[in-house]
Design a protein around this motif. Sequence first.
Motif, mmCIF file in Angstrom:
data_model
loop_
_atom_site.group_PDB
_atom_site.id
_atom_site.type_symbol
_atom_site.label_atom_id
_atom_site.label_comp_id
_atom_site.label_asym_id
_atom_site.label_seq_id
_atom_site.Cartn_x
_atom_site.Cartn_y
_atom_site.Cartn_z
ATOM 1 N N VAL A 121 0.820 -1.216 0.000
ATOM 2 C CA VAL A 121 0.000 0.000 0.000
ATOM 3 C C VAL A 121 0.852 1.263 0.000
ATOM 4 C CG1 VAL A 121 -1.623 1.353 1.399
ATOM 5 C CG2 VAL A 121 -2.083 -1.064 0.926
ATOM 6 N N GLU A 122 1.801 1.403 0.908
ATOM 7 C CA GLU A 122 2.613 2.626 0.965
ATOM 8 C C GLU A 122 3.432 2.806 -0.308
ATOM 9 O OE1 GLU A 122 2.271 5.092 3.135
ATOM 10 O OE2 GLU A 122 0.656 3.852 3.946
ATOM 11 N N ARG A 125 1.150 4.098 -3.004
ATOM 12 C CA ARG A 125 0.787 5.507 -2.777
ATOM 13 C C ARG A 125 1.885 6.467 -3.225
ATOM 14 N NH1 ARG A 125 -1.801 4.448 3.048
ATOM 15 N NH2 ARG A 125 -3.923 4.012 2.351
ATOM 16 N N CYS A 126 3.145 6.041 -3.155
ATOM 17 C CA CYS A 126 4.228 6.979 -3.452
ATOM 18 C C CYS A 126 4.661 6.968 -4.918
ATOM 19 C CB CYS A 126 5.420 6.728 -2.523
ATOM 20 S SG CYS A 126 6.450 5.302 -2.907
ATOM 21 N N SER A 130 1.432 3.748 -10.147
ATOM 22 C CA SER A 130 1.135 2.607 -9.282
ATOM 23 C C SER A 130 -0.022 1.805 -9.865
ATOM 24 C CB SER A 130 0.814 3.086 -7.874
ATOM 25 O OG SER A 130 -0.281 3.971 -7.876
ATOM 26 N N ASP A 142 -7.242 0.594 -3.685
ATOM 27 C CA ASP A 142 -7.531 1.978 -3.307
ATOM 28 C C ASP A 142 -6.280 2.849 -3.323
ATOM 29 O OD1 ASP A 142 -10.192 1.262 -2.954
ATOM 30 O OD2 ASP A 142 -10.041 1.156 -0.760
ATOM 31 N N ALA A 143 -5.129 2.268 -3.034
ATOM 32 C CA ALA A 143 -3.870 3.015 -2.988
ATOM 33 C C ALA A 143 -3.281 3.235 -4.378
ATOM 34 C CB ALA A 143 -2.853 2.280 -2.113
ATOM 35 N N ARG A 145 -3.065 3.908 -8.590
ATOM 36 C CA ARG A 145 -3.672 4.788 -9.589
ATOM 37 C C ARG A 145 -4.413 3.976 -10.651
ATOM 38 N NH1 ARG A 145 -0.848 8.958 -13.570
ATOM 39 N NH2 ARG A 145 -2.746 9.955 -14.260
ATOM 40 N N ARG A 179 -8.267 8.411 -7.961
ATOM 41 C CA ARG A 179 -7.419 8.986 -6.918
ATOM 42 C C ARG A 179 -6.479 9.965 -7.613
ATOM 43 N NH1 ARG A 179 -6.295 6.722 -1.902
ATOM 44 N NH2 ARG A 179 -4.281 7.646 -2.191
#
Length: 180
Positions: A121-122, A125-126, A130, A142-143, A145, A179
Motif C-alpha cells: 500500500v505505501e 501511494r508513493c 502505481s 484503493d492506494a 492509480r 485517486r
Amino acid sequence: LYTRDGVYTNQPLDEEGRARFRRHFERSGCEVVFAQSPARASEGAPCMKLMVKRMGEEAAYRRAEETLRAMPEVELTTSGPHNFEAMLRGVGKAQAVRELAARLNVPMERVMACGDYDNDVEMLRCCGLSTAMGNAAQDAKDAARFVTRTNEEAGVGWAVNAALDGAWERLKKLRQISRK
C-alpha cells in the motif's frame, strides 16, 4: 527470517518444496537455510524482516503478533490472510523505491510499482504509475492509480507493456481508480 545474506525458515517442506523455495531466492544471491530454529541459525546476522505464517498454531501466532505489535520500533504488515511481517518502523517497499529512484535520479511520478496486498500500500501511494493487480486486496486497489489484470492473466506483464509503449489508455479502459 530475512537477512542481507540469507533466508532462514522452519517451514515443513519436502525436498521438492525446498528446491522450489531455494529457486525463489537464488536470483537475489541469498542463501536459504532450513533450520528448526531460524533465529538461532541466523544469530549474528541483522534481521531485515520476520515473516510469521499461521500454520495451525493459532495461540502461538497471536502471541507473536501481540508481542511484536507492542514494540514501538516494529511495524507489522501482511502479504496475505495467513501471515504477518515485522520490520523496523519506516523500513519497507516505499522507502526502498524512494531511495532507488533518488539514486537513479528518477522522479517518483515516473516510477512504476505493481502490488496486491497490504504490504504494498505505501509503495503504491508513493509511485506515480502505481498499479494494483485485478485480484488485489481492496486496500491495495484503493492506494493504486491503476488496476490491471489479475496475476493469472499476466497483469504485471500487461501493465509493464502498457507503460513501455505509452498505452496507459489500456489501463484506464480496464479500470481506473479515481485517486487524482
